[in-house]
Motif scaffolding. Structure first.
Motif, PDB file in Angstrom:
ATOM      1  N   LEU B  94       0.840  -1.208   0.000  1.00  8.93           N
ATOM      2  CA  LEU B  94       0.000   0.000   0.000  1.00  8.93           C
ATOM      3  C   LEU B  94       0.876   1.259   0.000  1.00  8.93           C
ATOM      4  O   LEU B  94       0.562   2.227  -0.697  1.00  8.93           O
ATOM      5  CB  LEU B  94      -0.938   0.003   1.216  1.00  8.93           C
ATOM      6  CG  LEU B  94      -2.004  -1.099   1.231  1.00  8.93           C
ATOM      7  CD1 LEU B  94      -2.794  -1.067   2.526  1.00  8.93           C
ATOM      8  CD2 LEU B  94      -2.950  -0.964   0.042  1.00  8.93           C
ATOM      9  N   ASP B  95       1.961   1.231   0.774  1.00 11.60           N
ATOM     10  CA  ASP B  95       2.873   2.381   0.802  1.00 11.60           C
ATOM     11  C   ASP B  95       3.489   2.606  -0.575  1.00 11.60           C
ATOM     12  O   ASP B  95       3.578   3.743  -1.043  1.00 11.60           O
ATOM     13  CB  ASP B  95       4.000   2.156   1.829  1.00 11.60           C
ATOM     14  CG  ASP B  95       3.495   2.256   3.257  1.00 11.60           C
ATOM     15  OD1 ASP B  95       2.370   2.770   3.443  1.00 11.60           O
ATOM     16  OD2 ASP B  95       4.204   1.817   4.178  1.00 11.60           O
ATOM     17  N   GLU B  96       3.923   1.506  -1.186  1.00  8.00           N
ATOM     18  CA  GLU B  96       4.552   1.620  -2.501  1.00  8.00           C
ATOM     19  C   GLU B  96       3.557   2.152  -3.522  1.00  8.00           C
ATOM     20  O   GLU B  96       3.889   2.998  -4.355  1.00  8.00           O
ATOM     21  CB  GLU B  96       5.083   0.248  -2.926  1.00  8.00           C
ATOM     22  CG  GLU B  96       5.930   0.278  -4.167  1.00  8.00           C
ATOM     23  CD  GLU B  96       5.307  -0.458  -5.339  1.00  8.00           C
ATOM     24  OE1 GLU B  96       6.015  -0.771  -6.268  1.00  8.00           O
ATOM     25  OE2 GLU B  96       4.078  -0.688  -5.330  1.00  8.00           O
ATOM     26  N   ARG B  97       2.334   1.661  -3.450  1.00  4.74           N
ATOM     27  CA  ARG B  97       1.315   2.096  -4.416  1.00  4.74           C
ATOM     28  C   ARG B  97       0.979   3.573  -4.216  1.00  4.74           C
ATOM     29  O   ARG B  97       0.779   4.316  -5.169  1.00  4.74           O
ATOM     30  CB  ARG B  97       0.049   1.241  -4.265  1.00  4.74           C
ATOM     31  CG  ARG B  97      -0.911   1.434  -5.416  1.00  4.74           C
ATOM     32  CD  ARG B  97      -2.067   0.499  -5.335  1.00  4.74           C
ATOM     33  NE  ARG B  97      -2.893   0.728  -4.156  1.00  4.74           N
ATOM     34  CZ  ARG B  97      -4.059   0.136  -3.950  1.00  4.74           C
ATOM     35  NH1 ARG B  97      -4.508  -0.757  -4.816  1.00  4.74           N
ATOM     36  NH2 ARG B  97      -4.765   0.390  -2.874  1.00  4.74           N
ATOM     37  N   ARG B  98       0.952   3.965  -2.935  1.00 13.71           N
ATOM     38  CA  ARG B  98       0.637   5.365  -2.631  1.00 13.71           C
ATOM     39  C   ARG B  98       1.752   6.284  -3.149  1.00 13.71           C
ATOM     40  O   ARG B  98       1.492   7.362  -3.656  1.00 13.71           O
ATOM     41  CB  ARG B  98       0.475   5.534  -1.113  1.00 13.71           C
ATOM     42  CG  ARG B  98      -0.344   6.752  -0.727  1.00 13.71           C
ATOM     43  CD  ARG B  98      -0.553   6.834   0.767  1.00 13.71           C
ATOM     44  NE  ARG B  98      -1.308   5.732   1.304  1.00 13.71           N
ATOM     45  CZ  ARG B  98      -0.884   4.888   2.238  1.00 13.71           C
ATOM     46  NH1 ARG B  98       0.318   5.021   2.748  1.00 13.71           N
ATOM     47  NH2 ARG B  98      -1.635   3.903   2.676  1.00 13.71           N
ATOM     48  N   SER B  99       2.987   5.824  -3.002  1.00 14.99           N
ATOM     49  CA  SER B  99       4.108   6.686  -3.409  1.00 14.99           C
ATOM     50  C   SER B  99       4.341   6.671  -4.923  1.00 14.99           C
ATOM     51  O   SER B  99       5.111   7.442  -5.427  1.00 14.99           O
ATOM     52  CB  SER B  99       5.381   6.259  -2.680  1.00 14.99           C
ATOM     53  OG  SER B  99       5.744   4.971  -3.096  1.00 14.99           O
ATOM     54  N   ALA B 100       3.693   5.768  -5.611  1.00 14.29           N
ATOM     55  CA  ALA B 100       3.855   5.720  -7.071  1.00 14.29           C
ATOM     56  C   ALA B 100       2.489   5.612  -7.733  1.00 14.29           C
ATOM     57  O   ALA B 100       2.190   4.653  -8.428  1.00 14.29           O
ATOM     58  CB  ALA B 100       4.731   4.539  -7.452  1.00 14.29           C
ATOM     59  N   LYS B 101       1.667   6.618  -7.468  1.00 10.78           N
ATOM     60  CA  LYS B 101       0.296   6.563  -7.952  1.00 10.78           C
ATOM     61  C   LYS B 101       0.229   6.513  -9.478  1.00 10.78           C
ATOM     62  O   LYS B 101      -0.665   5.915 -10.058  1.00 10.78           O
ATOM     63  CB  LYS B 101      -0.495   7.762  -7.442  1.00 10.78           C
ATOM     64  CG  LYS B 101      -1.075   7.546  -6.066  1.00 10.78           C
ATOM     65  CD  LYS B 101      -1.932   8.708  -5.651  1.00 10.78           C
ATOM     66  CE  LYS B 101      -2.479   8.469  -4.250  1.00 10.78           C
ATOM     67  NZ  LYS B 101      -3.097   9.653  -3.697  1.00 10.78           N
ATOM     68  N   SER B 102       1.184   7.160 -10.105  1.00  5.94           N
ATOM     69  CA  SER B 102       1.149   7.193 -11.567  1.00  5.94           C
ATOM     70  C   SER B 102       1.397   5.812 -12.166  1.00  5.94           C
ATOM     71  O   SER B 102       0.994   5.530 -13.279  1.00  5.94           O
ATOM     72  CB  SER B 102       2.202   8.156 -12.090  1.00  5.94           C
ATOM     73  OG  SER B 102       3.464   7.772 -11.619  1.00  5.94           O
ATOM     74  N   ARG B 103       2.060   4.944 -11.371  1.00  5.94           N
ATOM     75  CA  ARG B 103       2.359   3.607 -11.874  1.00  5.94           C
ATOM     76  C   ARG B 103       1.272   2.661 -11.367  1.00  5.94           C
ATOM     77  O   ARG B 103       1.454   1.891 -10.439  1.00  5.94           O
ATOM     78  CB  ARG B 103       3.720   3.172 -11.364  1.00  5.94           C
ATOM     79  CG  ARG B 103       4.361   2.066 -12.173  1.00  5.94           C
ATOM     80  CD  ARG B 103       5.689   1.714 -11.577  1.00  5.94           C
ATOM     81  NE  ARG B 103       5.545   1.157 -10.236  1.00  5.94           N
ATOM     82  CZ  ARG B 103       6.505   1.113  -9.336  1.00  5.94           C
ATOM     83  NH1 ARG B 103       7.661   1.620  -9.595  1.00  5.94           N
ATOM     84  NH2 ARG B 103       6.301   0.568  -8.156  1.00  5.94           N
TER      85      ARG B 103
END
Lengths: 233, 193
Positions: B94-103
């Protein structure tokens, strides 16, 4: 382990579904495994951290110390009924702490209910103990300044307590860090509100709500935000 | 001290995952090896279904074990290890997804929708392959609930804790996900005929 019946594609049972999915479970590469092993075993030493009991103890001391500090400095006007009310809320605070941070975790719904109901009950008790009520307009023109002063002190005590508690519990809850953070913030906020409640002679409802109680809601919200980052490993 | 650790290591294969974690916390390197051997595939499989991308899942697996390593002193001895580790893995995702919303998870790195995986020669008739693809089509909440309870082997209560929801909600998601899978596989069967 039986194979799923391939002739009955639409008739997989739940256990068969699990078996079929497990069979297709891929493994991480050996190279990755070696990298992880290197990272996780380099200079490996026994890791000693605070026990949950020690964390509960530190949090309790922080909450009670704030109340005790103000209690010692209290003006002589503090009545026994106020002190009794504070004692009652200290018990509630301990309950909130245990609900938020105890290793024997309460169900999520119950913790969520506590996070909502305790501030509501706290505001209700402030209204119950108030001795005077002014219309909001009159309060804002004549008494808002005094409430702002109380609010600052409540925030200071609340921030101190919440900060100590959140720091003590950092990295301990991967499951629901925001909710746990909210409950710890709530505990700190109540401690701050009680501390200023001892010292402040005012009994006006809006003053109690805005000057003393607002920190409870604020620290529950801030605790949720900070907890999301600090409390998750 | 080192000798006693070595003696303990000789019986690692008989240990539960929780006992292995406790020994790892106590500084036994071999306990980590055994712990990794027993749990990495489950955690990786879960991350792979979350990300639908092997490289991202591998990165997240490394991040997860790194976090487990750093947080090992705060592991509550005796507490179930797998839900704890999976919750860390999920939060890392979830943290990774939040920090790379464009991806977005459905997009590949060049921003295009990935082609559905197919075997050579067109649509596979293999039920397991079709099942795998049908699972990937499920909403994430259903997919996670099925993954945790039916593949990873957590109890409904443990899965609920990992997902931050109630056991009833997990049961409901598994049930609905299963119904969708049945429908998807039914369609596949008709297409294949």
């Amino acid at each position: 382990m039986s194979q799923p019946d391939r002739s009955r594609g639409s008739e997989l049972s739940l256990p068969e579904l699990g078996i079929a999915l497990s069979k297709s479970q891929p493994a991480p590469s050996a190279e990755l495994g070696a990298r992880i092993r290197t990272e996780c075993t380099k200079d490996l030493q026994p890791a000693r951290g605070l026990s949950p009991l020690a964390r509960v103890g530190i949090s309790l001391v922080a909450m009670l110390a704030v109340c005790a500090f103000v209690l010692l400095k209290r003006p002589s006007g503090a009545t026994s009924s106020v002190l009794l009310g504070i004692a009652g809320w200290v018990v509630v605070m301990v309950g909130v702490l245990l609900a938020g941070a105890s290793p024997k975790r309460l169900p999520r719904q119950l913790r969520l209910a506590i996070a909502v109901l305790v501030p509501v009950a706290f505001f209700g008790s402030l209204a119950l103990f108030s001795s005077e009520w002014l219309p909001l307009g009159a309060f804002m023109t004549e008494h808002a300044h005094a409430a702002a002063g109380c609010s600052q002190q409540a925030m200071l005590f609340g921030a101190l307590t919440s900060g100590i508690m959140l720091f003590t519990w950092r990295g301990t809850d991967p499951f629901s860090p925001a909710l746990t953070g909210s409950l710890l913030g709530l505990g700190g906020g109540v401690a701050g509100a009680l501390a200023i409640g001892v010292a402040c002679p005012s009994g006006e409802t809006w003053h109690l709500w805005l000057g003393h109680g607002i920190g409870v809601v604020l620290f529950a919200a801030v605790g949720s935000l900070i907890g999301r980052r600090w409390l998750a490993p | 001290m080192a000798e006693s650790v070595e003696l303990q290591d000789s019986a690692l294969s008989d240990c539960t995952i929780e006992q292995l974690m406790e020994r790892y916390v106590d500084g036994a390197e071999l306990a980590f090896d055994e712990l990794y051997r027993r749990t990495s595939q489950k955690i990786f499989g879960y991350l792979l279904r979350l990300t639908r991308h092997r490289e991202r899942a591998e990165d997240l697996l490394q991040i997860t074990f790194s976090k487990i390593h750093r947080a090992r002193a705060r592991y509550l001895r005796g507490a179930p290890f797998l839900p704890w580790a999976l919750a860390i893995a999920r939060r890392s995702f979830l943290d990774e997804r939040r920090s790379a919303k464009s991806r977005h998870e459905d997009l590949s790195y060049d921003g295009t929708l990935p082609e559905p995986k197919q075997q050579e020669g067109g649509l596979s008739l293999d039920v397991q392959d079709a099942l795998e693809r049908a699972v990937m089509e499920l909403p994430q909440s259903y997919r996670e609930a099925i993954e945790l309870t039916k593949v990873t082997g957590l109890s409904v209560a443990e899965a609920a804790e990992v997902l931050g929801t109630t056991p009833t909600a997990v049961k409901l998601r598994v049930h609905r996900g299963y119904n969708q899978l049945r429908a998807a596989l039914s369609d596949f069967k008709r297409d294949a005929k």
